[in-house]
Structures are given as structure tokens and as C-alpha cells.
Design a protein around this motif. Structure first.
Motif, PDB file in Angstrom:
ATOM      1  N   ALA A 175      43.484 -52.330 -64.873  1.00  0.00           N
ATOM      2  CA  ALA A 175      43.278 -53.789 -64.854  1.00  0.00           C
ATOM      3  C   ALA A 175      44.620 -54.516 -64.781  1.00  0.00           C
ATOM      4  O   ALA A 175      44.984 -55.274 -65.669  1.00  0.00           O
ATOM      5  CB  ALA A 175      42.484 -54.220 -66.081  1.00  0.00           C
ATOM      6  N   TYR A 176      45.352 -54.286 -63.704  1.00  0.00           N
ATOM      7  CA  TYR A 176      46.594 -55.025 -63.487  1.00  0.00           C
ATOM      8  C   TYR A 176      46.247 -56.507 -63.367  1.00  0.00           C
ATOM      9  O   TYR A 176      45.166 -56.851 -62.865  1.00  0.00           O
ATOM     10  CB  TYR A 176      47.284 -54.587 -62.194  1.00  0.00           C
ATOM     11  CG  TYR A 176      47.632 -53.126 -62.086  1.00  0.00           C
ATOM     12  CD1 TYR A 176      48.447 -52.508 -63.030  1.00  0.00           C
ATOM     13  CD2 TYR A 176      47.162 -52.370 -61.017  1.00  0.00           C
ATOM     14  CE1 TYR A 176      48.783 -51.173 -62.907  1.00  0.00           C
ATOM     15  CE2 TYR A 176      47.501 -51.034 -60.891  1.00  0.00           C
ATOM     16  CZ  TYR A 176      48.310 -50.448 -61.839  1.00  0.00           C
ATOM     17  OH  TYR A 176      48.635 -49.120 -61.714  1.00  0.00           O
ATOM     18  N   PRO A 177      47.150 -57.404 -63.760  1.00  0.00           N
ATOM     19  CA  PRO A 177      46.867 -58.835 -63.596  1.00  0.00           C
ATOM     20  C   PRO A 177      46.480 -59.200 -62.155  1.00  0.00           C
ATOM     21  O   PRO A 177      45.544 -59.962 -61.937  1.00  0.00           O
ATOM     22  CB  PRO A 177      48.169 -59.511 -64.022  1.00  0.00           C
ATOM     23  CG  PRO A 177      48.768 -58.563 -65.008  1.00  0.00           C
ATOM     24  CD  PRO A 177      48.415 -57.189 -64.485  1.00  0.00           C
ATOM     25  N   THR A 178      47.172 -58.622 -61.174  1.00  0.00           N
ATOM     26  CA  THR A 178      46.854 -58.902 -59.770  1.00  0.00           C
ATOM     27  C   THR A 178      45.450 -58.436 -59.417  1.00  0.00           C
ATOM     28  O   THR A 178      44.722 -59.103 -58.699  1.00  0.00           O
ATOM     29  CB  THR A 178      47.867 -58.204 -58.839  1.00  0.00           C
ATOM     30  OG1 THR A 178      49.176 -58.607 -59.209  1.00  0.00           O
ATOM     31  CG2 THR A 178      47.623 -58.536 -57.392  1.00  0.00           C
ATOM     32  N   THR A 179      45.072 -57.268 -59.927  1.00  0.00           N
ATOM     33  CA  THR A 179      43.731 -56.739 -59.674  1.00  0.00           C
ATOM     34  C   THR A 179      42.678 -57.670 -60.257  1.00  0.00           C
ATOM     35  O   THR A 179      41.678 -57.985 -59.602  1.00  0.00           O
ATOM     36  CB  THR A 179      43.576 -55.333 -60.284  1.00  0.00           C
ATOM     37  OG1 THR A 179      44.616 -54.500 -59.786  1.00  0.00           O
ATOM     38  CG2 THR A 179      42.243 -54.725 -59.950  1.00  0.00           C
ATOM     39  N   LEU A 180      42.888 -58.121 -61.482  1.00  0.00           N
ATOM     40  CA  LEU A 180      41.922 -59.016 -62.123  1.00  0.00           C
ATOM     41  C   LEU A 180      41.813 -60.343 -61.388  1.00  0.00           C
ATOM     42  O   LEU A 180      40.729 -60.920 -61.290  1.00  0.00           O
ATOM     43  CB  LEU A 180      42.299 -59.244 -63.586  1.00  0.00           C
ATOM     44  CG  LEU A 180      42.195 -58.005 -64.479  1.00  0.00           C
ATOM     45  CD1 LEU A 180      42.729 -58.313 -65.865  1.00  0.00           C
ATOM     46  CD2 LEU A 180      40.771 -57.497 -64.542  1.00  0.00           C
ATOM     47  N   PRO A 224      41.073 -53.967 -51.206  1.00  0.00           N
ATOM     48  CA  PRO A 224      41.920 -55.150 -51.070  1.00  0.00           C
ATOM     49  C   PRO A 224      42.448 -55.677 -52.404  1.00  0.00           C
ATOM     50  O   PRO A 224      43.050 -56.734 -52.448  1.00  0.00           O
ATOM     51  CB  PRO A 224      40.958 -56.162 -50.461  1.00  0.00           C
ATOM     52  CG  PRO A 224      39.653 -55.839 -51.115  1.00  0.00           C
ATOM     53  CD  PRO A 224      39.662 -54.324 -51.268  1.00  0.00           C
ATOM     54  N   LEU A 225      42.254 -54.936 -53.499  1.00  0.00           N
ATOM     55  CA  LEU A 225      42.611 -55.476 -54.813  1.00  0.00           C
ATOM     56  C   LEU A 225      44.092 -55.360 -55.137  1.00  0.00           C
ATOM     57  O   LEU A 225      44.680 -56.288 -55.660  1.00  0.00           O
ATOM     58  CB  LEU A 225      41.777 -54.782 -55.899  1.00  0.00           C
ATOM     59  CG  LEU A 225      40.276 -54.999 -55.780  1.00  0.00           C
ATOM     60  CD1 LEU A 225      39.534 -54.154 -56.809  1.00  0.00           C
ATOM     61  CD2 LEU A 225      39.934 -56.458 -55.953  1.00  0.00           C
ATOM     62  N   ILE A 226      44.698 -54.227 -54.886  1.00  0.00           N
ATOM     63  CA  ILE A 226      46.125 -54.039 -55.166  1.00  0.00           C
ATOM     64  C   ILE A 226      46.670 -52.988 -54.215  1.00  0.00           C
ATOM     65  O   ILE A 226      46.023 -51.977 -53.980  1.00  0.00           O
ATOM     66  CB  ILE A 226      46.374 -53.641 -56.643  1.00  0.00           C
ATOM     67  CG1 ILE A 226      47.851 -53.468 -56.944  1.00  0.00           C
ATOM     68  CG2 ILE A 226      45.664 -52.391 -57.022  1.00  0.00           C
ATOM     69  CD1 ILE A 226      48.430 -54.580 -57.734  1.00  0.00           C
ATOM     70  N   LYS A 227      47.842 -53.275 -53.630  1.00  0.00           N
ATOM     71  CA  LYS A 227      48.438 -52.339 -52.679  1.00  0.00           C
ATOM     72  C   LYS A 227      49.944 -52.307 -52.860  1.00  0.00           C
ATOM     73  O   LYS A 227      50.600 -53.337 -52.839  1.00  0.00           O
ATOM     74  CB  LYS A 227      48.110 -52.744 -51.246  1.00  0.00           C
ATOM     75  CG  LYS A 227      48.740 -51.828 -50.211  1.00  0.00           C
ATOM     76  CD  LYS A 227      48.348 -52.221 -48.815  1.00  0.00           C
ATOM     77  CE  LYS A 227      49.163 -51.516 -47.757  1.00  0.00           C
ATOM     78  NZ  LYS A 227      48.822 -50.150 -47.537  1.00  0.00           N
TER      79      LYS A 227
END
Length: 89
Positions: A51-56, A20-23
Motif C-alpha cells: 500500500a504505497y501512497p502512490t498506489t493508494l 497502472p497503479l505503480i511502476k
């Protein structure tokens, strides 16, 4: 024949995205569901993501575990570790 389970496989998934972290596409569905499924079967599974900003923003309780320098990249890269709700590191 022994009834003991063999030593778990050590599986490392490296993906550019995972639910659910980045799609952004279908890869996120596979990278988000296959590691937990294998973990539930007793395998030792880890998932590596950029470590995309959205993922973090989505990740919880990240702990820095290492840092390194790569070639001409200006600065240090920090590697963080966390755990998904499904128990995958």
C-alpha cells in the motif's frame, strides 16, 4: 472426453509494482498485464501489492477486508481489496 472446462486455477500474484497503479521498472508491465490475461482465460486471479501512497492514490473503491499484527511491527496492518478495470481483484 468431457467438453467441460476444468476448475479454474486460483492464482495469487504478489508483486512490488503493477501497472497502472505503480511502476518503477519492467516488473510492473508483467504484473499489470499477465493477471488480466489469465483472468480472461477463465482463471481466478488476485494481485497483491504493498500500500504505497502512490498506489493508494491510484486505487479506487478500496474496502478493508482484514487486519493483522506482525511480530514487533508497531501497529496493525490493514488489508484492503479493490478491483482493477480488467476485473482482477
Amino acid at each position: 472426453m468431457s467438453s467441460q472446462r476444468p476448475t479454474p486455477l486460483k492464482i495469487l500474484f504478489a508483486s512490488s509494482e503493477a501497472q497502472p497503479l505503480i511502476k518503477t521498472g519492467g516488473l510492473a508491465d508483467v504484473a499489470g498485464s499477465l493477471p488480466p490475461a489469465l483472468s480472461h482465460l477463465g482463471e481466478e486471479v488476485r494481485l497483491v501489492l504493498p500500500a504505497y501512497p502512490t498506489t493508494l492514490e491510484q486505487a479506487r473503491e478500496l474496502t478493508p477486508v482484514s487486519s493483522l499484527r506482525i511480530g514487533a511491527y508497531p501497529g496493525e496492518i490493514t488489508i484492503h481489496q479493490g478491483t482493477l478495470e480488467e476485473g482482477v481483484t
